[in-house]
Motif scaffolding. Sequence first.
Motif, PDB file in Angstrom:
ATOM      1  N   PHE A  97      -2.905 -14.642   7.343  1.00  0.00           N
ATOM      2  CA  PHE A  97      -3.429 -13.940   6.178  1.00  0.00           C
ATOM      3  C   PHE A  97      -4.804 -13.390   6.536  1.00  0.00           C
ATOM      4  O   PHE A  97      -5.796 -14.138   6.517  1.00  0.00           O
TER       5      PHE A  97
ATOM      6  N   TRP B  97      -8.043 -20.812   8.451  1.00  0.00           N
ATOM      7  CA  TRP B  97      -7.087 -21.884   8.167  1.00  0.00           C
ATOM      8  C   TRP B  97      -7.594 -23.223   8.708  1.00  0.00           C
ATOM      9  O   TRP B  97      -8.297 -23.285   9.708  1.00  0.00           O
TER      10      TRP B  97
ATOM     11  N   THR C 150       6.496 -20.596   5.409  1.00  0.00           N
ATOM     12  CA  THR C 150       5.324 -21.099   4.702  1.00  0.00           C
ATOM     13  C   THR C 150       5.335 -20.699   3.241  1.00  0.00           C
ATOM     14  O   THR C 150       5.449 -19.523   2.901  1.00  0.00           O
TER      15      THR C 150
ATOM     16  N   TYR D  86      -1.498 -22.285  -5.130  1.00  0.00           N
ATOM     17  CA  TYR D  86      -2.917 -22.167  -5.447  1.00  0.00           C
ATOM     18  C   TYR D  86      -3.577 -23.528  -5.636  1.00  0.00           C
ATOM     19  O   TYR D  86      -4.798 -23.630  -5.728  1.00  0.00           O
TER      20      TYR D  86
ATOM     21  N   PHE E  32      -6.340 -21.059  -0.951  1.00  0.00           N
ATOM     22  CA  PHE E  32      -4.974 -21.412  -1.331  1.00  0.00           C
ATOM     23  C   PHE E  32      -4.388 -22.298  -0.240  1.00  0.00           C
ATOM     24  O   PHE E  32      -4.980 -22.478   0.830  1.00  0.00           O
ATOM     25  N   TRP E  33      -3.229 -22.858  -0.497  1.00  0.00           N
ATOM     26  CA  TRP E  33      -2.566 -23.752   0.446  1.00  0.00           C
ATOM     27  C   TRP E  33      -1.274 -23.111   0.942  1.00  0.00           C
ATOM     28  O   TRP E  33      -0.562 -22.449   0.174  1.00  0.00           O
ATOM     29  N   GLY E  34      -0.980 -23.296   2.208  1.00  0.00           N
ATOM     30  CA  GLY E  34       0.281 -22.839   2.787  1.00  0.00           C
ATOM     31  C   GLY E  34       1.038 -24.044   3.330  1.00  0.00           C
ATOM     32  O   GLY E  34       0.615 -24.650   4.320  1.00  0.00           O
TER      33      GLY E  34
ATOM     34  N   MET F  25       1.382 -14.652  -2.171  1.00  0.00           N
ATOM     35  CA  MET F  25       0.330 -14.002  -1.396  1.00  0.00           C
ATOM     36  C   MET F  25       0.891 -12.859  -0.553  1.00  0.00           C
ATOM     37  O   MET F  25       0.160 -12.204   0.176  1.00  0.00           O
TER      38      MET F  25
ATOM     39  N   THR G 226       3.270 -20.566  -0.307  1.00  0.00           N
ATOM     40  CA  THR G 226       1.874 -20.483  -0.734  1.00  0.00           C
ATOM     41  C   THR G 226       1.709 -21.060  -2.137  1.00  0.00           C
ATOM     42  O   THR G 226       2.486 -20.775  -3.041  1.00  0.00           O
TER      43      THR G 226
END
Length: 415
Positions: A356, A361, A334, A338, A389-391, A315, A336
Amino acid sequence: MNVDDWRMNIRGVEDHEKVKKRPVKFNFDPSLPTAHSYLGNDLEEYSGRTIHDDESYVSLPLMPITNVVLIPGQTIPLQLIEPRAISMMRHVLQKDRTFGVVSFGRDLEHGVSSVGTTAEIYSVKEINEGGLESMKIKAMGRQRFKIMDITRQADGNMVGKVQILPDKDIVDPLHGARFNSYYQKRALSPVEESMNILNPKRRRNKLLEAHLTWWPPWVYQMYDPEYLMALIKEELRSWYEGSIKLNTIPQNPSDFSFWVASIIPIDDSQRLSLLKVNSSVQRMRCELDLLKKCTVLCCKGCGLQIANKNDVFCMSLDGPMAAYVNPGGYIHETLTLYRAQNLNLIGRPSTENSWFPGYAWTIIQCRHCSGHMGWKFKATKRKLRPEKFWGLTRSALMPSMSQEGGETTSWQPVL
């Protein structure tokens, strides 16, 4: 507000199954996270660069940071609220804007790691709100160093006598055996050479002179920086499946090896092992071994599987992992992804201080041990892609290293 309203659990397995493919439509600007705009857009910028001589001894103010191992070339953001830390940075700004970053841990000598990285400030802003002072800083990792001695000043700050560690390049072992025509007729640049070195014909030509020596070609190939870079790039493609822009990454072997070290989701001890290696070739050999063995990312607290390596995507122009800082001053490196699994959402979405821009979040925890794993990011605009998405914070992750026979174990550098 009751507990049920505040705690919203989502089954991670269901989320994992809903997102089966990597995002195809991607209109988010990956340069935005690199600017760290959540720190503000009015920081004072500095130019120039301070480089210390290799193997020289210098005195550096030291900043121990928990769960951070700074790598040369990596950006580190800081939000300082402690008076002694702010005082130290003011002193640093009056000199060469350079300080030392070391990893903090109770099990380490003097409470800090024996090796660290110099950090040079390039953006800063001091804030005074109602008598409460704070400082926002963006700094860049520059050179590795080894701590020779530490003294603690009256104000509690640490100053270290350190030795700057060089990154030694291995000279082409076939240089003395090569024909002059190899250099005169070489049509490709070093960058083009590294991109095409996996071609079997080019590989044979590059190692042709090995037959004039006592050692077979594969021995020299193991220590060829261009070949190692090409192998790592191929391995990264299997991790990130095209989401990483290979033309934007460093092409110099030393810079490239440091960049790879900064994006692999390994723990502090493993990252320190890479930082201690004094050769880019040896470092890349370790990284290649690590990338091949690391297949699964697990919760560091309980070992529950959270993601696979091919769930990772980029990202940011910095790569799939970068350092960000929250308002309390805690730095999170962090990663990233999906998709992820076995996670619970805690609380409600927020856009405040989002790393971002354009995404809200929500805190995520491990479903088994309730340990903090990071955040789920969801787009606040309908047309923004990816939609979510995930961080995951590196400090909460533990890579599972595959071995022959399907067993897993911890990783140690292979030199």
